[in-house]
Design an enzyme around this catalytic site. Structure first.
Site, short mmCIF file in Angstrom:
data_model
loop_
_atom_site.label_atom_id
_atom_site.label_comp_id
_atom_site.label_asym_id
_atom_site.label_seq_id
_atom_site.Cartn_x
_atom_site.Cartn_y
_atom_site.Cartn_z
N SER A 119 42.22 80.89 21.28
CA SER A 119 42.91 79.57 21.00
C SER A 119 41.92 78.96 20.30
CB SER A 119 43.32 78.60 22.07
OG SER A 119 44.17 79.45 22.92
N HIS A 140 47.72 84.36 17.09
CA HIS A 140 47.72 83.45 18.22
C HIS A 140 49.11 83.17 18.63
CE1 HIS A 140 47.05 79.03 19.62
NE2 HIS A 140 46.52 80.07 20.59
N GLU A 152 50.93 82.35 15.06
CA GLU A 152 49.79 81.88 14.06
C GLU A 152 49.05 83.22 13.59
OE1 GLU A 152 48.66 77.17 14.44
OE2 GLU A 152 47.76 78.74 15.93
N ASN A 190 47.64 73.44 17.34
CA ASN A 190 46.55 72.72 18.40
C ASN A 190 45.80 71.59 17.70
OD1 ASN A 190 47.45 74.13 20.45
ND2 ASN A 190 45.84 75.61 20.48
N1 LIG Z 1 47.64 79.97 28.19
C1 LIG Z 1 47.99 79.35 27.03
O1 LIG Z 1 48.93 78.54 27.09
C2 LIG Z 1 47.41 80.13 25.73
C3 LIG Z 1 47.99 80.11 24.54
C4 LIG Z 1 47.61 80.73 23.34
C5 LIG Z 1 46.40 81.40 23.63
N2 LIG Z 1 45.69 81.66 24.81
C6 LIG Z 1 44.44 82.38 24.72
O2 LIG Z 1 44.76 83.43 25.28
C7 LIG Z 1 43.65 84.02 26.09
C8 LIG Z 1 44.16 84.52 27.54
O3 LIG Z 1 44.85 83.15 28.22
P1 LIG Z 1 45.53 83.35 29.43
O4 LIG Z 1 46.05 81.93 29.73
O5 LIG Z 1 46.26 84.48 29.44
O6 LIG Z 1 44.39 83.52 30.64
P2 LIG Z 1 44.33 84.21 32.09
O7 LIG Z 1 43.17 83.83 32.92
O8 LIG Z 1 45.79 83.93 32.76
O9 LIG Z 1 44.28 85.72 31.69
C9 LIG Z 1 43.14 86.39 31.47
C10 LIG Z 1 43.20 87.68 31.96
O10 LIG Z 1 42.17 88.70 31.49
C11 LIG Z 1 41.43 89.44 32.08
N3 LIG Z 1 40.15 89.65 31.61
C12 LIG Z 1 39.03 89.16 31.75
N4 LIG Z 1 37.89 89.69 31.04
C13 LIG Z 1 38.53 90.98 31.04
C14 LIG Z 1 37.92 92.37 30.43
N5 LIG Z 1 36.88 92.22 29.79
N6 LIG Z 1 38.75 93.14 30.15
C15 LIG Z 1 40.15 93.22 30.55
N7 LIG Z 1 40.71 91.91 30.91
C16 LIG Z 1 39.96 91.04 31.14
C17 LIG Z 1 41.57 88.62 33.46
O11 LIG Z 1 41.43 89.53 34.67
C18 LIG Z 1 42.86 87.87 33.50
O12 LIG Z 1 43.89 88.65 34.03
C19 LIG Z 1 42.77 83.08 26.04
O13 LIG Z 1 41.91 83.42 24.92
C20 LIG Z 1 43.36 81.85 25.65
O14 LIG Z 1 42.54 80.79 25.00
C21 LIG Z 1 46.27 80.97 25.90
#
Ligand SMILES: NC(=O)c1ccc[n+]([C@@H]2O[C@H](COP(=O)([O-])OP(=O)(O)OC[C@H]3O[C@@H](n4cnc5c(N)ncnc54)[C@H](O)[C@@H]3O)[C@@H](O)[C@H]2O)c1
Length: 679
Positions: A119, A140, A152, A190
């Protein structure tokens, strides 16, 4: 290249949802996390969302089995080596992400495209961690990724054209609406959404209004279900807080979290949404919230992060706002907008009046939206109906712009082929229903007539073009969309394509040539069947009756089109083409023979099984519309196409004057079953 297997890294909130959506669209997915328990948690998330979809009737139990079988959970990166695309959705930590990509670069085959769901980090910077930076792109997604249609697409500095093409194709295959965004902090959505949240907290901090007042005003002004505070409670105050910090670090202090957002984050508590609503604060709160959005949206255009159409789409599809920032600016008027922004930038010294907005103000010009894009390359003019937020529904602007773009392409001597296609999920799914309702209510049915007559002239231009015109249907072509497609020389559909005439179900008849071109290509009987029942044909059935010419998988459409153009061996639309109908369709054709039409229209129908089913379907349609369509088809078929089209037009005011038309059109907006009274 085919997209058959996708790897998702990170099985958290986003990763599991992305995996689910991709599997739902028929692609094999490998979902990877660092430990088995996280993989299992991701699978549980998916099962939960899918079971909700079953409860709501969106998916069947059988479909859920198939979908779940397409997702393989793992902790072994080697399983990603032959993936066509790998999408990273791990923690928002630059080192974690870079190390992961570096690792994957050694494991994955050369063909694999890398996508990041980050993000806040720069795509170019993340891409610098791999050798294949040309095959690296930002993808995204928005929460919840299985439900929210927005994507995106963010190319980095070195992303190749092929990778961008594949990202777009992938987006279409998985049913997303893509907007194209430059690799700058916050991308598009965002960048204005976070300051909007933050501004709400500043208004609170300054003691101007309480939480419930701000939420209530925001809901009314932006026509949304939840105000900024309620929304933060649902999506997470930490995400909002971290986003402000990230944007402030990379851009400037305007984006910095308010003290009260910081405090709330540190307390780890949700906002208290209770409190009395103070109606005297409407103007001040409204101007501040709009000020944040109007200012930043204009800056986004100035910095060429995206265009006004995509930014509006981001708000409408991604955030579910009723209108996008630029549509809102036009609604308030450019003078009022300018005043709001002038006051807003005065408050924050790090902001300046965006010169694009100043330019519009000085010329008193509203923002003008482009709904039909033209791109000409290698003798091929591609005309894209680009209004995916409304399934590309046609209205006065779309028809006028289609006319302009088609005329430009048609007059260009270098252009040999004109390709018509729709952005997002549909080719063109009908016309703007609200436009018709408004005109009927204002007693301006003659405007509907003028609009339709103009539509005829544009469609006739397409029909008469000496260039090869191809309609590419990788989604639904309904009503006016089907009528435009039928004016092309040839229609090529993907397995997601579909075609139909739902008009009689909403009290009217196909008025843009559907009653004339359809019977000429597939015969009177099947045309009546389609128009009376509103049946939407899938691409294969449409092919089998001669309504369209080709069906190929979505990811092979472009290569098939190139092949047709290059070899010149193209099956074109023809009147009365020989087809071999299936037994069922043959029976339907016989059922709609001239001898039986009176029985069908009387509603008594033949009581054999087929007749019963068809009569029942027709009984839900508007009787006057069906009778008129029947008459127009019968009269038109023995005349020239132009004479037939004139007859179709001549009954237009009559049909739009019926009560049934208003009932049918209204019912579509209200999503209820219409009650036709033959009036
Ligand atoms: N939550 C939102 O609304 C949202 C929206 C758009 C983008 N994002 C982006 O998406 C990404 C993930 O966000 P999320 O909310 O799903 O996070 P989250 O914490 O729910 O999940 C992240 C997952 O990644 C795993 N992980 C961490 N390091 C790892 C690795 N090296 N190899 C494999 N797995 C690994 C973790 O164990 C966890 O299960 C981030 O970059 C965030 O900025 C989030």
């Amino acid at each position: 290249m085919k997209i058959q297997k996708v790897g998702i890294v990170g099985a958290g909130n986003m990763g599991s949802g992305i995996a689910q959506k991709i599997a739902q669209e028929g692609i094999q997915v490998v979902m990877l996390d660092v430990e088995n328990r996280f993989v299992q948690k991701g699978m549980e998330n998916i099962k939960k969302t899918i079971s909700e979809a079953v409860k709501r009737g969106i998916l069947t139990k059988e479909q859920t089995e198939v979908i779940l079988n397409r997702i393989r959970g793992t902790t072994n990166k080697d399983e990603l080596k032959d993936a066509d695309i790998v999408i990273e959705a791990v923690f928002e930590d630059i080192d974690v992400k870079k190390n992961l990509f570096k690792n994957l670069d050694n494991i994955c085959s050369d063909k694999t495209i890398f996508g990041s769901n980050t993000s806040s980090f720069s795509i170019t910077e993340l891409a610098s961690s791999v050798k294949r930076n040309d095959k690296f792109i930002g993808l995204h997604f928005f929460y919840h990724p299985a439900k929210n249609r927005l994507l995106e697409i963010i190319p980095g500095e070195d992303t190749s054209k092929e990778t961008i093409y594949l990202a777009n194709l992938f987006s279409r295959i998985i049913g997303k609406t893509a907007i194209h965004v430059k690799d700058l902090p916050g991308f598009a959505v965002n960048r204005f959404f976070v300051p909007w949240l933050n501004e709400a907290t500043r208004i609170l901090e300054e003691g101007i209004a309480n939480v419930s007042t701000i939420d209530n005003i925001a809901k009314k002004v932006f026509k949304i279900g939840m105000g900024p505070f309620e929304l933060m409670n649902v999506t997470g105050i930490p995400i909002a807080y971290h986003s402000t910090i990230g944007l402030a670090e990379k851009i400037n202090d305007f984006y910095m979290s308010s003290g009260c957002l910081k405090k709330q984050f540190e307390k780890g508590e949700l906002w208290n949404l209770n409190g009395d609503i103070d109606d005297t604060k409407v103007e001040i709160v409204k101007e501040r919230l709009l000020g944040a959005v109007f200012t930043v949206a204009s800056i986004l255009v100035e910095e060429r992060v995206s265009n006004i159409e995509d930014i509006d789409r981001g708000a409408k599809i991604g955030l579910r706002w009723r209108m996008g920032p630029f549509e809102m600016m036009n609604k308030y008027g450019i003078k009022k907008t300018y005043d709001i922004v002038r006051k807003f930038v005065k408050r924050y010294p790090m902001l300046k009046m965006p010169f694009v907005l100043k330019h519009h103000y000085e010329n008193m010009e509203p923002w003008r939206f482009s709904y039909v894009d033209l791109e000409t390359r290698d003798n091929i003019a591609k005309i894209l109906i680009n209004r995916p937020e409304a399934m590309n529904a046609i209205n006065e602007d779309v028809i006028r712009q289609l006319d302009e773009q088609f005329t430009t392409a048609n007059n260009n001597p270098d252009v040999k082929v004109i390709l018509l296609e729709g952005a997002g999920k549909a080719f063109i799914a009908g016309a703007d229903i609200q436009y018709f309702i408004n005109k009927i209510k204002q007693n301006k049915i003659d405007d509907i007539f003028k609009f339709t007559k103009y539509g005829h002239s544009v469609i006739n231009k397409i029909d008469a073009s000496k260039k090869l015109v191809i309609a590419k249907l990788d989604g639904l072509a309904l009503g006016g969309g089907a009528e435009i497609a039928l004016a092309a020389d040839t229609i090529i559909a993907s397995n997601k394509g579909g075609i139909g005439f739902p008009e009689t179900g909403i009290g009217i008849y196909p008025g843009l040539g559907g009653t004339q071109r359809t019977p000429r290509y597939i015969g009177k009987e099947l045309a009546k069947y389609l128009i009376f029942t509103g049946k939407i044909l899938d691409a294969k059935t449409a092919l089998s009756i001669g309504l369209i010419e080709y069906v190929v998988p979505l990811d092979e459409m472009d290569s098939k089109i190139s092949e047709l153009i290059n070899t010149g061996k193209i099956l074109k639309k023809s009147i009365g083409r020989e087809v071999r109908l299936s037994e069922d369709l043959q029976k339907i054709k016989e059922y709609f023979s001239d001898d039986n039409i009176e029985t069908i229209l009387s509603g008594k129908g033949d009581l054999n099984k087929l007749g019963h089913k068809i009569s029942k379907t027709i009984s839900y349609k508007a009787p006057i519309a069906i009778k008129l369509a029947n008459k127009i088809i019968d009269q038109g078929i023995s005349l020239s196409l132009n004479e037939g089209l004139e007859i179709e037009l001549s009954h237009l005011e009559e049909i739009f004057s019926t009560r049934d038309a208003l009932e049918g059109l209204n019912s579509m907006i209200m999503r209820k079953r219409p009650e036709f009274k033959s009036e």
